[in-house]
Design an enzyme around this catalytic site. Structure first.
Site, PDB file in Angstrom:
ATOM      1  N   LYS A  71       0.823  -1.216   0.000  1.00 26.00           N
ATOM      2  CA  LYS A  71       0.000   0.000   0.000  1.00 26.00           C
ATOM      3  C   LYS A  71       0.856   1.264   0.000  1.00 26.00           C
ATOM      4  O   LYS A  71       0.588   2.201  -0.759  1.00 26.00           O
ATOM      5  CB  LYS A  71      -0.934  -0.031   1.215  1.00 26.00           C
ATOM      6  CG  LYS A  71      -1.833   1.188   1.374  1.00 26.00           C
ATOM      7  CD  LYS A  71      -3.048   0.883   2.207  1.00 26.00           C
ATOM      8  CE  LYS A  71      -2.723   0.162   3.494  1.00 26.00           C
ATOM      9  NZ  LYS A  71      -1.891   0.975   4.420  1.00 26.00           N
ATOM     10  N   THR A  73       3.922   1.458  -1.033  1.00 27.33           N
ATOM     11  CA  THR A  73       4.619   1.482  -2.323  1.00 27.33           C
ATOM     12  C   THR A  73       3.729   2.086  -3.399  1.00 27.33           C
ATOM     13  O   THR A  73       4.177   2.922  -4.208  1.00 27.33           O
ATOM     14  CB  THR A  73       5.031   0.051  -2.716  1.00 27.33           C
ATOM     15  OG1 THR A  73       5.882  -0.481  -1.690  1.00 27.33           O
ATOM     16  CG2 THR A  73       5.759   0.041  -4.048  1.00 27.33           C
ATOM     17  N   ALA A 273      -3.092   1.587  13.118  1.00 24.82           N
ATOM     18  CA  ALA A 273      -4.456   1.564  12.592  1.00 24.82           C
ATOM     19  C   ALA A 273      -5.327   0.485  13.222  1.00 24.82           C
ATOM     20  O   ALA A 273      -6.535   0.487  13.021  1.00 24.82           O
ATOM     21  CB  ALA A 273      -4.438   1.380  11.081  1.00 24.82           C
ATOM     22  N   PHE A 301      -3.463  -0.421   7.225  1.00 27.37           N
ATOM     23  CA  PHE A 301      -4.101  -1.721   7.035  1.00 27.37           C
ATOM     24  C   PHE A 301      -5.211  -1.658   5.974  1.00 27.37           C
ATOM     25  O   PHE A 301      -5.118  -0.899   5.027  1.00 27.37           O
ATOM     26  CB  PHE A 301      -4.597  -2.271   8.376  1.00 27.37           C
ATOM     27  CG  PHE A 301      -3.490  -2.559   9.341  1.00 27.37           C
ATOM     28  CD1 PHE A 301      -2.422  -3.365   8.974  1.00 27.37           C
ATOM     29  CD2 PHE A 301      -3.492  -2.037  10.628  1.00 27.37           C
ATOM     30  CE1 PHE A 301      -1.379  -3.645   9.859  1.00 27.37           C
ATOM     31  CE2 PHE A 301      -2.454  -2.306  11.515  1.00 27.37           C
ATOM     32  CZ  PHE A 301      -1.394  -3.108  11.127  1.00 27.37           C
ATOM     33  N   PHE A 381       2.895  -8.547  -8.997  1.00 29.06           N
ATOM     34  CA  PHE A 381       4.128  -9.224  -8.601  1.00 29.06           C
ATOM     35  C   PHE A 381       4.623 -10.084  -9.763  1.00 29.06           C
ATOM     36  O   PHE A 381       3.848 -10.461 -10.667  1.00 29.06           O
ATOM     37  CB  PHE A 381       3.901 -10.088  -7.360  1.00 29.06           C
ATOM     38  CG  PHE A 381       3.826  -9.298  -6.077  1.00 29.06           C
ATOM     39  CD1 PHE A 381       4.820  -9.415  -5.125  1.00 29.06           C
ATOM     40  CD2 PHE A 381       2.768  -8.432  -5.827  1.00 29.06           C
ATOM     41  CE1 PHE A 381       4.764  -8.692  -3.937  1.00 29.06           C
ATOM     42  CE2 PHE A 381       2.694  -7.711  -4.647  1.00 29.06           C
ATOM     43  CZ  PHE A 381       3.697  -7.837  -3.696  1.00 29.06           C
ATOM     44  N   TRP A 409       6.516  -0.774  -8.120  1.00 31.83           N
ATOM     45  CA  TRP A 409       7.657  -1.337  -7.403  1.00 31.83           C
ATOM     46  C   TRP A 409       8.824  -1.536  -8.366  1.00 31.83           C
ATOM     47  O   TRP A 409       9.961  -1.189  -8.070  1.00 31.83           O
ATOM     48  CB  TRP A 409       7.275  -2.681  -6.764  1.00 31.83           C
ATOM     49  CG  TRP A 409       8.384  -3.289  -5.956  1.00 31.83           C
ATOM     50  CD1 TRP A 409       8.648  -3.103  -4.628  1.00 31.83           C
ATOM     51  CD2 TRP A 409       9.418  -4.180  -6.438  1.00 31.83           C
ATOM     52  NE1 TRP A 409       9.774  -3.818  -4.251  1.00 31.83           N
ATOM     53  CE2 TRP A 409      10.266  -4.481  -5.347  1.00 31.83           C
ATOM     54  CE3 TRP A 409       9.700  -4.737  -7.691  1.00 31.83           C
ATOM     55  CZ2 TRP A 409      11.365  -5.319  -5.466  1.00 31.83           C
ATOM     56  CZ3 TRP A 409      10.813  -5.573  -7.811  1.00 31.83           C
ATOM     57  CH2 TRP A 409      11.631  -5.855  -6.708  1.00 31.83           C
TER      58      TRP A 409
END
Length: 556
Positions: A71, A73, A273, A301, A381, A409
């Site tokens: 998140k 990132t 959080a 979160f 990913f 990323w």
């Protein structure tokens, strides 16, 4: 295949600008800066425009899993991408806590080619804000203990002390202690304990205050104990709110740093959080909106925790309302929500992805119920297959949810161009009609019940005997009108961390209420949420080191 460099290796090779040049890009004159070295600086509060016209993008996520969602990132990458497409964007994030950094979670600077830097400084002591909060919190504890030792004019019942001590480290052995042992000269014996600093009400107050005077007013309202007559005793009763504000006079100023692509970033405040409201400071968010055309900020979160609290606590207190909510999801996380073991995530499993997508769809449904436009960012990913990506996009399309892939990323801002363009397009097309799910006039029971049913998808609430008694006490003290801050596991929509996906037919048990009168909310504890975490079997600290020339190693 070449080795992928670590986050810290990427960060240390970055072309970093001196902070005065980042300030120049924002139109901030050098005399306004309070430098902390060459690459970070404090900014004065008079840079805030009370009616900024910038658009605010809130980044949230599905319920987190050990697979990682990225998140922060995506938040950093989206900020960089907005600047790539010609928008003036400022990123606003929380400060990392040393406990999780040296424990299991790691730092909070993003990852890969979407990081805020200097990440070593930010993940360690930074500008000392968290240390200042630790000092202020423990100063209040010492003053309260001294008051009791010196005659106890306020008639404090030492069995009803609610103000503990804090430290910025995970240390389970300090959760419960006995203080004041050793005879009359050592104080009055009493039970106490430690919370982690980011769980301190002072941290929450720092992040919700809009000025130094407001900070002082909020500090005065903090409840630290109860009398023998069960009346609340506040920091103001001890007459030390001025001293605490003095300790925090620099910590209240936001910190200016930059991303790997030199996008300005304000990093300030760090409440958890799952035990606090999980958002960076109101002051930093407003300042970012005053300095840029777009603010990209995040809430901790999943959307059931950080985003809900942003909308019911931060927005209600400050007037800061998002124009768009970006929900980060990964194929990996959704497969885990669909029942796949962490060790099997590299294997294609479209069926599990579809099952786990129920978690994403619930968060989308909830955010839309606030009247807000949403955009799903699929953080891709390397092992995600085209079939899995296409299946996830089709699921979103079937439910009329805008979706874009984020490859920030690996590619930094360039990998978020499509996301940035879609985000700005949605903001221009759709007008947010934000409305909270409950009203201030609702009772605490009604507010909690609303969150459980509308945000978590549960059947209702069960109150312990202790919580039921506290509800009555809180109403008598006039705290019934405050918003609620749910302390719940981050891993599930329910209060059972093992119930992944979109659990059904569950109730949430409230075991305890705590008042944060200065912050302006009631903390509602469910399940086994801890306010002092413990370290894992193999702490991240074991991989950390420093070279003879002061270069940090092992941070992530």
């Amino acid at each position: 295949m070449s080795r992928v460099p670590s986050d810290i290796e990427i960060a240390q090779k970055a072309s970093i600008k001196r902070v005065k040049h980042i300030a120049e890009d924002l139109g901030i004159p050098e005399e306004k800066l309070e430098p902390y070295g060459h690459f970070k600086a404090k900014l004065p509060l008079d840079l805030i425009d009370e009616k900024p016209e910038a658009k605010t993008i809130l980044v949230t996520a599905v319920n987190p899993t050990p697979a990682g969602e990225g998140k922060s990132t995506v938040t950093v990458g989206l900020g960089q991408a907005l600047n790539k497409i010609g928008k003036k964007a400022v990123v606003a994030l929380r400060e990392p806590s040393l406990g999780p950094t040296m424990g299991m979670k790691g730092g909070a600077c993003g990852g890969g080619y979407s990081q805020v830097i200097p990440m070593e400084d930010i993940n360690l002591h930074f500008t000392g804000d968290i240390h200042a909060i630790t000092t202020a919190h423990n100063a209040l504890t010492a003053i309260m203990d001294n008051h009791i030792h010196r005659g106890n004019a306020l008639n404090i019942d030492v069995r009803k002390l609610t103000w503990k001590r804090v430290m910025d480290m995970n240390d389970r052995s300090l959760r419960n202690i006995v203080a004041g042992l050793g005879g009359p000269l050592q104080g009055v014996p009493h039970e106490s304990g430690f919370d982690i600093t980011v769980a301190s009400e002072i941290m929450a107050i720092l992040c919700l205050a809009d000025s130094l005077d407001n900070l002082k007013e909020r500090l005065a309202q903090m409840v630290v104990a109860y009398t023998f007559e069960n009346k609340p005793v506040t920091c103001g009763d001890l007459n030390v709110e001025g001293a605490l504000a003095l300790l925090l006079k620099d910590a209240i100023k936001p910190n200016l740093v930059q991303t790997l692509e030199n996008t300005p970033a304000l990093i300030h405040g760090g409440p958890f959080a799952n035990i606090a409201h999980g958002c960076n400071s109101v002051i930093a968010t407003k300042m970012a909106a005053s300095l840029g055309d777009y603010v990209v900020t995040e809430a901790g979160f999943g959307a059931d925790l950080g985003a809900e609290k942003f909308l019911h606590i931060k927005a209600a207190s400050s007037g800061v309302k998002p124009n768009l909510v970006v929900v980060v999801a990964t194929v990996r996380a959704l497969k885990m929500h669909g029942g796949v073991d962490k060790n099997q995530l590299k294997e294609e499993n479209v069926e599990a992805l579809r099952a786990g997508s129920a978690n994403l769809l619930k968060h989308a449904e909830t955010l839309r119920s606030f009247g807000l436009p949403i955009l799903v960012a699929v953080n891709r990913f390397v092992h995600d297959t085209d079939e899995e990506m296409n299946a996830l996009k089709q699921i979103c399309s079937d439910h009329h949810i805008p979706v874009e892939t984020a490859e920030v990323w690996e590619k930094g801002g360039e990998g978020g161009r499509a996301l940035a363009e879609r985000a700005t397009s949605l903001i221009e097309e759709k007008t947010a009609a934000f409305a909270p799910l409950y009203q201030a006039a609702d009772s605490l029971e009604q507010k909690i019940d609303t969150i459980v049913k509308k945000v978590y998808g549960g059947e209702g609430v069960v109150f312990s005997n202790n919580a039921s008694k506290q509800l009555k006490l809180f109403k008598e003290n006039g705290w019934d009108s405050l918003p609620v801050c749910m302390a719940k596991t981050q891993y599930s929509l329910s209060d059972d961390p093992a119930a992944l996906g979109r659990p059904k037919n569950f109730t949430v048990t409230v075991r305890e209420l705590r008042i944060s009168a200065g912050a302006g909310f009631v903390v509602v504890l469910t399940g086994n949420v801890m306010t002092m975490p413990g370290l894992p079997e193999r702490p991240g600290a074991e991989d950390m080191d420093v070279t003879s020339d002061g270069k940090a190693l092992g941070l992530f």
